[in-house]
Scaffold this active site. Structure first.
Site, mmCIF file in Angstrom:
data_model
loop_
_atom_site.group_PDB
_atom_site.id
_atom_site.type_symbol
_atom_site.label_atom_id
_atom_site.label_comp_id
_atom_site.label_asym_id
_atom_site.label_seq_id
_atom_site.Cartn_x
_atom_site.Cartn_y
_atom_site.Cartn_z
ATOM 1 N N THR A 1 -19.770 -15.096 -15.000
ATOM 2 C CA THR A 1 -20.605 -14.921 -13.818
ATOM 3 C C THR A 1 -20.032 -15.762 -12.685
ATOM 4 O OG1 THR A 1 -22.855 -15.131 -12.919
ATOM 5 C CG2 THR A 1 -22.181 -16.760 -14.559
ATOM 6 N N HIS B 1 -24.770 -24.589 -29.220
ATOM 7 C CA HIS B 1 -24.231 -25.652 -30.072
ATOM 8 C C HIS B 1 -24.426 -25.351 -31.554
ATOM 9 C CE1 HIS B 1 -22.371 -29.361 -30.802
ATOM 10 N NE2 HIS B 1 -23.034 -30.148 -29.972
#
Length: 403
Positions: free
Chosen positions: A322, A374
């Site tokens: 983006t 994560h």
């Protein structure tokens, strides 16, 4: 012959849709393959066209109604035309009998009628450019644009308004329902933050090498590739593709308790449209050249602006890029596009003083941000992935030499 008009067949990922706009009304003549209604889904606007020449006999689902896949939304009379289309004299006579109010209402579409009501206008005040003098939404907008700032008519109304006390400190509010796309975007962004252990790592890149390379070859590139312009996004897509091959976890996704590693690179490029942010997918970017990438991104931008992107254009994807820099963003934290595990954020290019070999040099710098899940990606891999993109872009020859 009566034909049932049905909503399109939605893919498995789309439960239902909403009738957005009826472009034709009952009794109005329609040509084969002419657009009659837009169906808005969570991802795109689908167009329904006329199956043959004829007229809309009956509308079963009005604007704003929810429809299911293949549900009947209207009935169509094939081969029939309204009297107004076949006999202009008869239409005029009918208009005179029914009165001016009825005739103008019959020649105004729902979108145009809404605009007329909001601006206290009647259809007789607007010149219609549609078929048979029909007043369209564009006609109303054109009338409003050309309308004089201070109307001369209705002095009595103006006097009445002037005599009323002006309310100071009035705070105006306007309540507008979310479109399905906007509501879906909001839902997915919240889910991404709630369901992922999202972290963001940052780095910065010296854009001077890429800018010099682009300036040197952009004219030749455009001439060689039939008008396709060389932009920065294609360099980032190629660098990201190479980095994804080196760090497979960044190109993976999470499905329940399973980690799915993809042996291909399908990169989504975020495109801003009037309806909201959409992410069409560049398929197999490892097999694409810079010209192919630029050509596809340009096509996505045009079709996104015109509402022509299909659901198949946005399904899948293993990674997303983006670019908030086109709007002036200096630094941001992009949100994951689930079920993907990482997203790269590009930002504004800005000259900054940098220390190079013990000297201060002004360089065009860009901040890069990589948000990642994560649960799937360790911090070491995320940082090294971003450093790889930085190294490839600051020395573009690395992408050619695969080093």
């Amino acid at each position: 012959m009566s034909i049932e008009i049905k909503a399109p067949t939605f893919p498995e990922s789309v439960a239902d849709g909403t009738v957005a706009t009826w472009h034709k009304q009952p009794g109005e003549s329609v040509a084969r393959d002419e657009l009659i209604v837009d169906i808005e889904t969570d991802k795109v606007v689908l167009e329904v066209v006329a199956p043959a020449d004829g007229t809309i006999a009956e509308i079963l689902k009005g604007e704003g109604d929810t429809v299911l896949s293949d549900e009947i939304i209207a009935r169509f009379a094939a081969g029939e035309a309204p009297a107004a289309a076949n006999n202009g004299v008869a239409a005029e006579a009918e208009a005179e009998i029914s009165g001016p109010e009825d005739s103008t209402d019959a020649g105004v579409g729902p979108a145009a009628r809404k605009l007329l009501e909001e601006n206290n206008l009647s259809a007789s005040q607007v010149s219609g450019s549609g078929k048979g003098g029909r007043v369209t939404k564009e006609d109303v907008l054109k009338h409003l644009k050309n309308k004089p700032a201070a109307p001369v008519a209705a002095p009595a109304a103006a006097t009445e308004m002037a005599s009323q006390p002006v309310s100071e400190g009035v705070r105006i509010e306007k309540r507008v329902p979310m479109t399905r796309l906007r509501a879906t975007i909001a839902k997915r962004l919240v889910q991404a933050q709630q369901n992922a252990a999202m972290l963001t790592t940052y780095n910065e890149i010296n854009m001077k090498p890429i800018m010099e390379l682009r300036n040197q070859y952009k004219d030749l590139f455009e001439k060689t590739h039939n008008g396709t312009r060389l932009g920065f996004m294609s360099f980032f897509v190629k660098a990201a593709t190479e980095a994804l091959k080196r760090f497979p976890a960044v190109n993976a996704s999470i499905d329940g308790n399973d980690m799915v590693y993809h042996g291909f690179q399908d990169i989504g490029v975020a495109v801003s449209t009037e309806r909201g942010l959409v992410v069409p997918i560049l398929r197999d970017t490892d097999d694409m050249g810079l010209a192919d990438i630029e050509r596809n991104i340009r096509d996505f931008a045009v079709r996104g602006r015109d509402g022509k992107l299909g659901i198949e254009d946005m399904q899948g994807g293993t990674f997303t890029i983006t670019n908030g820099g086109v709007f002036g963003s200096l630094l941001s934290t992009p949100i994951l596009n689930a079920p993907q595990t990482a997203i790269l954020g590009m930002h504004k290019i800005q000259d900054r003083p940098m220390a190079v070999n013990g000297e201060v040099v002004i360089l065009p710098m860009m901040y890069l941000a990589l948000s990642y899940d994560h649960r799937m990606i360790d911090g070491k891999d995320a940082v090294q992935f971003l450093v790889t993109i930085k190294d490839l872009l600051e020395d573009p020859a690395r992408m050619l030499l695969d080093v």
